[in-house]
Scaffold this motif. Structure first.
Motif, PDB file in Angstrom:
ATOM      1  N   LEU A  74       0.886  -1.305   0.012  1.00  0.00           N
ATOM      2  CA  LEU A  74       0.041  -0.002  -0.003  1.00  0.00           C
ATOM      3  C   LEU A  74       0.916   1.110  -0.151  1.00  0.00           C
ATOM      4  O   LEU A  74       0.417   2.113  -0.602  1.00  0.00           O
ATOM      5  CB  LEU A  74      -0.797   0.229   1.303  1.00  0.00           C
ATOM      6  N   SER A  75       1.871   1.354   0.806  1.00  0.00           N
ATOM      7  CA  SER A  75       2.775   2.432   0.541  1.00  0.00           C
ATOM      8  C   SER A  75       3.294   2.512  -0.781  1.00  0.00           C
ATOM      9  O   SER A  75       3.724   3.843  -1.053  1.00  0.00           O
ATOM     10  CB  SER A  75       4.149   2.259   1.881  1.00  0.00           C
ATOM     11  N   ASP A  76       3.965   1.436  -1.130  1.00  0.00           N
ATOM     12  CA  ASP A  76       4.538   1.565  -2.670  1.00  0.00           C
ATOM     13  C   ASP A  76       3.621   1.949  -3.775  1.00  0.00           C
ATOM     14  O   ASP A  76       4.061   2.752  -4.609  1.00  0.00           O
ATOM     15  CB  ASP A  76       4.958   0.399  -3.123  1.00  0.00           C
ATOM     16  N   THR A 101      -1.937  18.269  -5.683  1.00  0.00           N
ATOM     17  CA  THR A 101      -0.587  18.711  -6.285  1.00  0.00           C
ATOM     18  C   THR A 101       0.579  17.702  -5.692  1.00  0.00           C
ATOM     19  O   THR A 101       1.352  17.208  -6.337  1.00  0.00           O
ATOM     20  CB  THR A 101      -0.435  20.254  -6.072  1.00  0.00           C
ATOM     21  N   LYS A 102       0.460  17.535  -4.117  1.00  0.00           N
ATOM     22  CA  LYS A 102       1.589  16.827  -3.639  1.00  0.00           C
ATOM     23  C   LYS A 102       1.621  15.518  -3.974  1.00  0.00           C
ATOM     24  O   LYS A 102       2.493  14.893  -4.075  1.00  0.00           O
ATOM     25  CB  LYS A 102       1.262  17.192  -1.968  1.00  0.00           C
ATOM     26  N   PHE A 103       0.314  14.962  -4.042  1.00  0.00           N
ATOM     27  CA  PHE A 103       0.212  13.676  -4.524  1.00  0.00           C
ATOM     28  C   PHE A 103       0.387  13.423  -5.895  1.00  0.00           C
ATOM     29  O   PHE A 103       1.230  12.382  -6.183  1.00  0.00           O
ATOM     30  CB  PHE A 103      -1.387  13.041  -3.949  1.00  0.00           C
ATOM     31  N   ALA A 104       0.219  14.073  -6.670  1.00  0.00           N
ATOM     32  CA  ALA A 104       0.586  13.949  -8.151  1.00  0.00           C
ATOM     33  C   ALA A 104       1.989  14.190  -8.420  1.00  0.00           C
ATOM     34  O   ALA A 104       2.777  13.164  -9.156  1.00  0.00           O
ATOM     35  CB  ALA A 104      -0.049  15.217  -9.003  1.00  0.00           C
ATOM     36  N   ALA A 105       2.766  15.022  -7.711  1.00  0.00           N
ATOM     37  CA  ALA A 105       4.216  15.004  -7.640  1.00  0.00           C
ATOM     38  C   ALA A 105       4.671  13.838  -7.145  1.00  0.00           C
ATOM     39  O   ALA A 105       5.726  13.185  -7.761  1.00  0.00           O
ATOM     40  CB  ALA A 105       4.801  16.428  -6.711  1.00  0.00           C
ATOM     41  N   GLU A 108       4.438  10.994  -9.863  1.00  0.00           N
ATOM     42  CA  GLU A 108       5.445  11.212 -10.780  1.00  0.00           C
ATOM     43  C   GLU A 108       6.757  10.703 -10.573  1.00  0.00           C
ATOM     44  O   GLU A 108       7.510   9.944 -11.300  1.00  0.00           O
ATOM     45  CB  GLU A 108       5.304  12.617 -11.350  1.00  0.00           C
ATOM     46  N   ALA A 109       7.203  11.057  -9.235  1.00  0.00           N
ATOM     47  CA  ALA A 109       8.510  10.347  -8.698  1.00  0.00           C
ATOM     48  C   ALA A 109       8.679   9.216  -8.595  1.00  0.00           C
ATOM     49  O   ALA A 109       9.602   8.340  -8.938  1.00  0.00           O
ATOM     50  CB  ALA A 109       8.779  11.069  -7.509  1.00  0.00           C
TER      51      ALA A 109
END
Length: 173
Positions: A74-76, A101-105, A108-109
């Protein structure tokens, strides 16, 4: 009723395949479950994880406790991080737009990290294949040289024997 998010084992001996399920904590590992939220295949590299993100987040918000391995999965996938961000929204630390925005960034990472690992594995496989071809070519050349050396001395021995006979006749005469 205490609920757990855990793995339910399937597959053959030595080739496990897991379903990620929500089950009563008292139910056996492969027994009755409440909801299936995904699957996990550790046989591939990197491991294949299919997860219904919304169901998993909903069950986490309802209080289901993940086991250690399920927590890692779940963390992954970001379920725990999104739950953490939702806690920040509830406390008023930031708003819903900042959460997205934080979750989208983060997403992507994480995707870049996974694709980097896949590319690294593909490059390593290609390098191993090139090295194997070079080693095979060297082995083939060595074998050809050994065959040529084996066949070549037979043709050169006859003149050497004749020269040796001539020198012995001259010394005797």
């Amino acid at each position: 009723m205490a609920t757990k998010i855990r793995l339910q084992r399937h597959g053959k001996k030595g080739r496990p395949f897991y379903h990620l399920v929500v089950a009563d904590a008292r139910a056996p590992r492969d027994g009755k479950f409440i909801d299936r939220i995904g699957s996990y295949n550790p046989n591939t590299n990197p491991a294949t994880i299919v997860l219904d993100f919304d169901k998993a987040l909903d069950w986490m918000n309802k209080g289901a406790q993940p086991t250690d391995t399920a927590r890692t999965i779940l963390s992954d996938k970001g379920v725990l991080y999104k739950k953490h961000l939702q806690g920040g929204v509830k406390k008023g630390a930031f708003d819903e737009a900042a959460l997205e925005t934080k979750f989208a960034a983060w997403t992507e990472a994480n995707a870049a990290k996974v694709s980097g690992k896949k590319d690294g594995l593909a490059n390593a496989k290609a390098e191993a294949k090139k090295a194997a071809l070079v080693a095979e070519a060297a082995k083939k050349d060595a074998k050809a040289a050994a065959i040529a050396a084996k066949n070549a001395p037979v043709a050169e021995e006859a003149p050497a024997e004749e020269a040796a006979e001539e020198t012995t006749e001259e010394t005797e005469g």
